[in-house]
Scaffold this active site. Structure first.
Site, short mmCIF file in Angstrom:
data_model
loop_
_atom_site.label_atom_id
_atom_site.label_comp_id
_atom_site.label_asym_id
_atom_site.label_seq_id
_atom_site.Cartn_x
_atom_site.Cartn_y
_atom_site.Cartn_z
NE ARG A 13 28.36 -3.63 -31.91
CZ ARG A 13 28.27 -4.94 -31.73
NH1 ARG A 13 27.13 -5.52 -31.56
NH2 ARG A 13 29.37 -5.64 -31.72
NE ARG A 25 34.24 -15.13 -31.95
CZ ARG A 25 33.58 -14.00 -31.78
NH1 ARG A 25 32.63 -13.93 -30.87
NH2 ARG A 25 33.88 -12.96 -32.49
NE ARG A 52 34.45 -7.47 -34.34
CZ ARG A 52 34.58 -8.75 -34.01
NH1 ARG A 52 35.50 -9.49 -34.59
NH2 ARG A 52 33.78 -9.29 -33.11
P1 AP5 Z 1 28.59 -9.18 -32.89
O1 AP5 Z 1 28.32 -10.50 -33.43
O2 AP5 Z 1 27.73 -8.65 -31.81
O3 AP5 Z 1 30.12 -9.13 -32.46
P2 AP5 Z 1 30.87 -8.37 -31.26
O4 AP5 Z 1 30.22 -7.41 -30.42
O5 AP5 Z 1 32.10 -7.89 -31.92
O6 AP5 Z 1 31.04 -9.45 -30.24
P3 AP5 Z 1 31.44 -10.89 -30.47
O7 AP5 Z 1 30.30 -11.73 -30.89
O8 AP5 Z 1 32.68 -10.90 -31.35
O9 AP5 Z 1 31.93 -11.26 -29.01
P4 AP5 Z 1 31.10 -11.72 -27.74
O10 AP5 Z 1 31.20 -10.65 -26.71
O11 AP5 Z 1 29.75 -12.23 -28.09
O12 AP5 Z 1 32.04 -12.90 -27.26
P5 AP5 Z 1 31.85 -14.49 -27.29
O13 AP5 Z 1 30.87 -14.90 -26.26
O14 AP5 Z 1 31.67 -14.99 -28.68
O15 AP5 Z 1 28.61 -8.10 -34.07
C1 AP5 Z 1 29.33 -8.34 -35.26
C2 AP5 Z 1 29.20 -7.15 -36.18
O16 AP5 Z 1 27.81 -6.95 -36.54
C3 AP5 Z 1 29.63 -5.80 -35.59
O17 AP5 Z 1 31.02 -5.59 -35.73
C4 AP5 Z 1 28.78 -4.84 -36.43
O18 AP5 Z 1 29.34 -4.64 -37.71
C5 AP5 Z 1 27.48 -5.59 -36.62
N1 AP5 Z 1 26.47 -5.26 -35.58
C6 AP5 Z 1 25.92 -6.12 -34.68
N2 AP5 Z 1 25.04 -5.48 -33.87
C7 AP5 Z 1 25.04 -4.18 -34.27
C8 AP5 Z 1 24.36 -3.02 -33.83
N3 AP5 Z 1 23.51 -3.06 -32.77
N4 AP5 Z 1 24.61 -1.86 -34.46
C9 AP5 Z 1 25.46 -1.79 -35.50
N5 AP5 Z 1 26.15 -2.84 -35.97
C10 AP5 Z 1 25.93 -4.04 -35.36
O19 AP5 Z 1 33.30 -14.90 -26.75
C11 AP5 Z 1 34.47 -14.68 -27.54
C12 AP5 Z 1 35.40 -15.89 -27.45
O20 AP5 Z 1 35.94 -15.97 -26.13
C13 AP5 Z 1 34.71 -17.25 -27.69
O21 AP5 Z 1 35.57 -18.09 -28.37
C14 AP5 Z 1 34.40 -17.77 -26.28
O22 AP5 Z 1 34.35 -19.18 -26.23
C15 AP5 Z 1 35.55 -17.19 -25.48
N6 AP5 Z 1 35.18 -16.82 -24.11
C16 AP5 Z 1 34.03 -16.24 -23.68
N7 AP5 Z 1 34.05 -16.01 -22.35
C17 AP5 Z 1 35.30 -16.41 -21.93
C18 AP5 Z 1 35.94 -16.43 -20.65
N8 AP5 Z 1 35.34 -15.96 -19.55
N9 AP5 Z 1 37.20 -16.92 -20.60
C19 AP5 Z 1 37.83 -17.40 -21.73
N10 AP5 Z 1 37.26 -17.42 -22.96
C20 AP5 Z 1 36.02 -16.93 -23.06
MG MG Z 2 28.70 -12.43 -29.93
#
Ligand code: AP5
Ligand code: MG
Length: 214
Positions: free
Chosen positions: A88, A127, A171
């Protein structure tokens, strides 16, 4: 096959990473899920990570790099893995490349799931995540069979603490500042592939399968 998922918070990295892991029979490694499991179990790592996550900030590189470098060397990663939420930052990407090079290894694909900011805020409010197994759903785009109950394990669904609108905006800012530069990094490495993340979940996956091969 060693794959990195890139994309803004809520772009669908986790949704697609789970589908990739199932189809190609490789582990799905989500640093966010690892931190959330640690928070739930009250570990020292979890307590440290929580203070950053709740504010929408990144956890410091030193808390995440060794964890991932160890994880990808475990036995189940021999045939590959899909990394979701790591790297990241540029230092994380450099640390991963260096550790893999020392093992005579490298990342094969960095897949950027591209979704504009305006779509993200709307998605995150809908979500829901399972308190038991961590499966994720969406009230509109990926609903459960019974409202509020996980299809996989039958436990209750919640809105993640960091999915409140003000934290989502934070974020997104952090993403643009610290994570988006990785697009350039992996373009230069010649392994970046971009897919449109605004289309239906199954159509996003079809585009990914086209890249990875059936
Ligand atoms: P993390 O859990 O990785 O969160 P994020 O990157 O903010 O991503 P999300 O999990 O929120 O989203 P996603 O892209 O996975 O989407 P999803 O598939 O769920 O990290 C959380 C925190 O941890 C960070 O803020 C940080 O503090 C820390 N962290 C983690 N890794 C780190 C690192 N390497 N370094 C430093 N800090 C770190 O989909 C989202 C929603 O949309 C769902 O409801 C889904 O059903 C829906 N959806 C998905 N695709 C579609 C589509 N095509 N159309 C419509 N809806 C859709
Ligand atoms: Mg995720």
């Amino acid at each position: 096959m060693k794959i990195i998922m890139l994309g803004a918070p809520g772009a669908g990295k986790g949704t697609q990473a789970k589908k990739i892991a199932a189809k190609y029979d490789i582990p799905h490694i989500s640093t966010g899920d690892i931190f959330r499991a640690n928070i739930k179990n009250g570990t020292e790592l979890g307590n440290k990570a929580k203070t950053y996550m709740d504010q929408g900030l990144l956890v410091p590189d030193e808390l995440v790099v060794d964890l991932v470098v160890d994880r990808v060397q475990q036995d189940d990663c021999k045939n590959g893995y899909v990394l979701d939420g790591f790297p990241r930052t540029i230092p994380q990407a450099e640390a991963l490349d260096k550790a893999l090079a020392a093992l005579g290894d490298k990342v094969d694909y960095a897949i950027d799931v591209n979704v504009p900011d305006e779509n993200i805020v709307n998605r995150m409010g809908g979500r829901r995540a399972c308190v038991g197994c961590g499966a994720t759903y969406h009230l509109v785009y990926a609903p459960t069979k019974t409202e509020g109950i996980c299809d996989v394990c039958g436990k209750e669904l919640i809105l993640r603490d960091d999915d409140k609108p003000e934290t989502v905006q934070k974020r997104l800012n952090v993403y643009h500042e610290q994570t988006q530069p990785l697009i350039d990094y992996y373009t230069k490495a010649g392994i970046l592939k971009t897919v449109d993340g605004t289309v239906d979940i199954n159509d996003v996956f079809a585009a990914i399968v086209e890249i990875l091969g059936a």
